[in-house]
Design a protein around this motif. Sequence first.
Motif, PDB file in Angstrom:
ATOM      1  N   PRO A 168      34.506 -12.571  -3.709  1.00 11.94           N
ATOM      2  CA  PRO A 168      34.108 -11.161  -3.630  1.00 11.94           C
ATOM      3  C   PRO A 168      35.107 -10.207  -4.257  1.00 11.94           C
ATOM      4  O   PRO A 168      34.714  -9.218  -4.876  1.00 11.94           O
ATOM      5  N   GLU A 169      36.414 -10.483  -4.115  1.00  8.18           N
ATOM      6  CA  GLU A 169      37.409  -9.596  -4.722  1.00  8.18           C
ATOM      7  C   GLU A 169      37.330  -9.646  -6.244  1.00  8.18           C
ATOM      8  O   GLU A 169      37.440  -8.614  -6.918  1.00  8.18           O
ATOM      9  N   ASN A 170      37.154 -10.850  -6.787  1.00  2.00           N
ATOM     10  CA  ASN A 170      37.087 -10.980  -8.239  1.00  2.00           C
ATOM     11  C   ASN A 170      35.821 -10.355  -8.814  1.00  2.00           C
ATOM     12  O   ASN A 170      35.850  -9.700  -9.859  1.00  2.00           O
ATOM     13  N   ILE A 171      34.696 -10.541  -8.124  1.00  2.21           N
ATOM     14  CA  ILE A 171      33.456  -9.919  -8.579  1.00  2.21           C
ATOM     15  C   ILE A 171      33.582  -8.396  -8.501  1.00  2.21           C
ATOM     16  O   ILE A 171      33.178  -7.677  -9.423  1.00  2.21           O
ATOM     17  N   PHE A 172      34.153  -7.911  -7.396  1.00  2.00           N
ATOM     18  CA  PHE A 172      34.354  -6.461  -7.259  1.00  2.00           C
ATOM     19  C   PHE A 172      35.255  -5.936  -8.375  1.00  2.00           C
ATOM     20  O   PHE A 172      34.969  -4.905  -8.996  1.00  2.00           O
ATOM     21  N   TRP A 173      36.350  -6.615  -8.630  1.00  2.00           N
ATOM     22  CA  TRP A 173      37.277  -6.159  -9.670  1.00  2.00           C
ATOM     23  C   TRP A 173      36.580  -6.097 -11.027  1.00  2.00           C
ATOM     24  O   TRP A 173      36.787  -5.156 -11.802  1.00  2.00           O
ATOM     25  N   ILE A 203      30.734 -24.071 -19.106  1.00  2.00           N
ATOM     26  CA  ILE A 203      31.162 -22.921 -18.304  1.00  2.00           C
ATOM     27  C   ILE A 203      32.452 -23.239 -17.551  1.00  2.00           C
ATOM     28  O   ILE A 203      32.780 -24.404 -17.302  1.00  2.00           O
ATOM     29  N   ALA A 204      33.164 -22.168 -17.186  1.00  5.35           N
ATOM     30  CA  ALA A 204      34.347 -22.279 -16.322  1.00  5.35           C
ATOM     31  C   ALA A 204      33.991 -21.644 -14.984  1.00  5.35           C
ATOM     32  O   ALA A 204      33.508 -20.510 -14.948  1.00  5.35           O
ATOM     33  N   VAL A 205      34.189 -22.369 -13.897  1.00 10.71           N
ATOM     34  CA  VAL A 205      33.790 -21.916 -12.564  1.00 10.71           C
ATOM     35  C   VAL A 205      35.006 -21.810 -11.649  1.00 10.71           C
ATOM     36  O   VAL A 205      35.833 -22.713 -11.609  1.00 10.71           O
ATOM     37  N   GLU A 206      35.085 -20.696 -10.929  1.00 11.22           N
ATOM     38  CA  GLU A 206      36.129 -20.573  -9.917  1.00 11.22           C
ATOM     39  C   GLU A 206      35.937 -21.650  -8.847  1.00 11.22           C
ATOM     40  O   GLU A 206      34.826 -21.839  -8.351  1.00 11.22           O
ATOM     41  N   ARG A 207      37.024 -22.293  -8.450  1.00  8.99           N
ATOM     42  CA  ARG A 207      36.928 -23.338  -7.433  1.00  8.99           C
ATOM     43  C   ARG A 207      37.748 -23.026  -6.182  1.00  8.99           C
ATOM     44  O   ARG A 207      37.900 -23.869  -5.318  1.00  8.99           O
ATOM     45  N   ASN A 208      38.261 -21.807  -6.121  1.00  9.01           N
ATOM     46  CA  ASN A 208      39.106 -21.468  -4.964  1.00  9.01           C
ATOM     47  C   ASN A 208      38.568 -20.278  -4.175  1.00  9.01           C
ATOM     48  O   ASN A 208      39.290 -19.670  -3.398  1.00  9.01           O
ATOM     49  N   ALA A 209      37.290 -19.942  -4.359  1.00  4.38           N
ATOM     50  CA  ALA A 209      36.710 -18.815  -3.631  1.00  4.38           C
ATOM     51  C   ALA A 209      36.509 -19.192  -2.162  1.00  4.38           C
ATOM     52  O   ALA A 209      35.983 -20.267  -1.855  1.00  4.38           O
ATOM     53  N   TRP A 210      36.891 -18.305  -1.248  1.00  7.29           N
ATOM     54  CA  TRP A 210      36.807 -18.583   0.179  1.00  7.29           C
ATOM     55  C   TRP A 210      35.388 -18.786   0.669  1.00  7.29           C
ATOM     56  O   TRP A 210      35.149 -19.501   1.627  1.00  7.29           O
ATOM     57  N   PHE A 211      34.405 -18.152   0.042  1.00  6.64           N
ATOM     58  CA  PHE A 211      33.057 -18.146   0.591  1.00  6.64           C
ATOM     59  C   PHE A 211      32.114 -19.122  -0.113  1.00  6.64           C
ATOM     60  O   PHE A 211      30.899 -19.014   0.007  1.00  6.64           O
ATOM     61  N   SER A 219      39.583 -21.216 -12.058  1.00  2.00           N
ATOM     62  CA  SER A 219      40.352 -20.590 -10.978  1.00  2.00           C
ATOM     63  C   SER A 219      41.609 -19.919 -11.512  1.00  2.00           C
ATOM     64  O   SER A 219      42.279 -20.445 -12.408  1.00  2.00           O
ATOM     65  N   GLY A 220      41.927 -18.767 -10.951  1.00  2.00           N
ATOM     66  CA  GLY A 220      43.177 -18.089 -11.275  1.00  2.00           C
ATOM     67  C   GLY A 220      43.117 -17.168 -12.478  1.00  2.00           C
ATOM     68  O   GLY A 220      44.045 -16.365 -12.675  1.00  2.00           O
ATOM     69  N   VAL A 221      42.063 -17.245 -13.266  1.00  2.00           N
ATOM     70  CA  VAL A 221      41.979 -16.409 -14.466  1.00  2.00           C
ATOM     71  C   VAL A 221      41.881 -14.932 -14.087  1.00  2.00           C
ATOM     72  O   VAL A 221      42.664 -14.093 -14.555  1.00  2.00           O
ATOM     73  N   THR A 222      40.933 -14.601 -13.222  1.00  3.53           N
ATOM     74  CA  THR A 222      40.748 -13.205 -12.824  1.00  3.53           C
ATOM     75  C   THR A 222      41.932 -12.715 -12.009  1.00  3.53           C
ATOM     76  O   THR A 222      42.385 -11.574 -12.183  1.00  3.53           O
ATOM     77  N   GLU A 223      42.443 -13.563 -11.124  1.00  5.45           N
ATOM     78  CA  GLU A 223      43.587 -13.168 -10.301  1.00  5.45           C
ATOM     79  C   GLU A 223      44.784 -12.779 -11.156  1.00  5.45           C
ATOM     80  O   GLU A 223      45.513 -11.828 -10.833  1.00  5.45           O
ATOM     81  N   ALA A 227      40.504  -5.731  -1.588  1.00 12.15           N
ATOM     82  CA  ALA A 227      40.441  -6.769  -0.560  1.00 12.15           C
ATOM     83  C   ALA A 227      39.165  -6.695   0.253  1.00 12.15           C
ATOM     84  O   ALA A 227      38.630  -5.622   0.505  1.00 12.15           O
ATOM     85  N   PHE A 228      38.689  -7.869   0.660  1.00 16.05           N
ATOM     86  CA  PHE A 228      37.589  -8.033   1.597  1.00 16.05           C
ATOM     87  C   PHE A 228      38.096  -8.920   2.735  1.00 16.05           C
ATOM     88  O   PHE A 228      38.999  -9.730   2.540  1.00 16.05           O
ATOM     89  N   ALA A 229      37.503  -8.770   3.914  1.00 14.79           N
ATOM     90  CA  ALA A 229      37.873  -9.645   5.024  1.00 14.79           C
ATOM     91  C   ALA A 229      37.735 -11.106   4.581  1.00 14.79           C
ATOM     92  O   ALA A 229      36.819 -11.445   3.831  1.00 14.79           O
ATOM     93  N   PRO A 230      38.683 -11.963   5.010  1.00 18.26           N
ATOM     94  CA  PRO A 230      39.554 -11.768   6.177  1.00 18.26           C
ATOM     95  C   PRO A 230      40.976 -11.311   5.902  1.00 18.26           C
ATOM     96  O   PRO A 230      41.799 -11.381   6.821  1.00 18.26           O
TER      97      PRO A 230
END
Length: 386
Positions: free
Chosen positions: A41-46, A115-123, A145-149, A319-322
Amino acid sequence: MSDHLQGRDAVFPAAEFDTRLARLQSAAQALGTEALVLTGPENIFWACGRQTAGYFAFQALVVRASAPPVLLVRQLETTGARASTWLKDIRAWQDGEDPAEALAALVQDLGLRHIAVERNAWFVSEALAAKIAAALTGVTMIDGSGVTEGLRAVKSPSELAAIRLAAGYAQAGIVSAIDACRAGATENDVTAAMISAAISAGSEAMAMEPLVSSGPRSGVPHATWRRRVLREGDGVFLELAGSHDRYHSALMRAVWMGPPPDEAARMMDVAERALDVALSAMRPGVACSVPHEAAQAVIDAAGYTEAFRKRIGYSMGAAFAPDWGEGAILSLFTGVNRLLEPGMVFHLPATLRSYGHYTVGVSETVIVTESGIEVLSDLPRQMTIR
């Protein structure tokens, strides 16, 4: 026909997100892939401004390397997605439909084969990730993973402006909480005053609940309020983050009900000095490990190594919860060699604990500037004696 909802509730103008999406497209091209699929959610929001309290439902932003992005959300979320973003292509999956199959159908419809897929998303659970991998038959997937971060670590002027506002909300909350600390009040009274003041000042929903604890409970890390009555001789631990357009700024202070024990007073003095030296060490070009090591040296020299078993700071931003922080992106800690850059934002909680008895400490959220740092509160750092 124009969409009257498009971008109505967006936190930034379209140009801000266009810049971010262009950077993600460049990253996808550098990976040699046709698209980068974001699920956090944080990466999509950003990337596009998409925000909702319903982020527990699967969502994905497909950032194509050479075409406009496509957002996939639950059907119920489409109205909010249109209002919070400037995106023109928003697709939906229905309740009762497998979101993994919906993502696979979208990837097929877009003609993507690599495609490249994030693999560390909490949800995204392990089970859902396995379903996605199975559904994407014939599609080559690499780890994105880590590209957007990595791009989120340095904030834009618009992001910094939001964080400064959030800092004001946090300070209002701490000031009110300190004022509410009196014998006979409950932890709930203190927390209610804290949250009310922060929200009245302008804060939106915080990504994590405030931390308010007293007496022996204050010696338990990350304890929250539980109706306990404050008594003479109690230590009180106060920490919260204010939120503006999902951007957070945190602040922590310590209170003692009456004169503190000598040991608690000594520990508080060490915490203040540790924070001071960490802040003094922060400037562009310095490794993220340096502020931590400066603080740790002060703590070790005072004999409180066992009371401080953590990093001195972590990145702050959207940031989003938690969690209200970006600690998974960047830490001020031993071994973190990334250099500080102007526009980075950190929360530095200098806390010392007598575990199970009390915690003392102080924190600041700061912005790294061209020549040093900008501290976002002007609240006195010493322990408040009530």
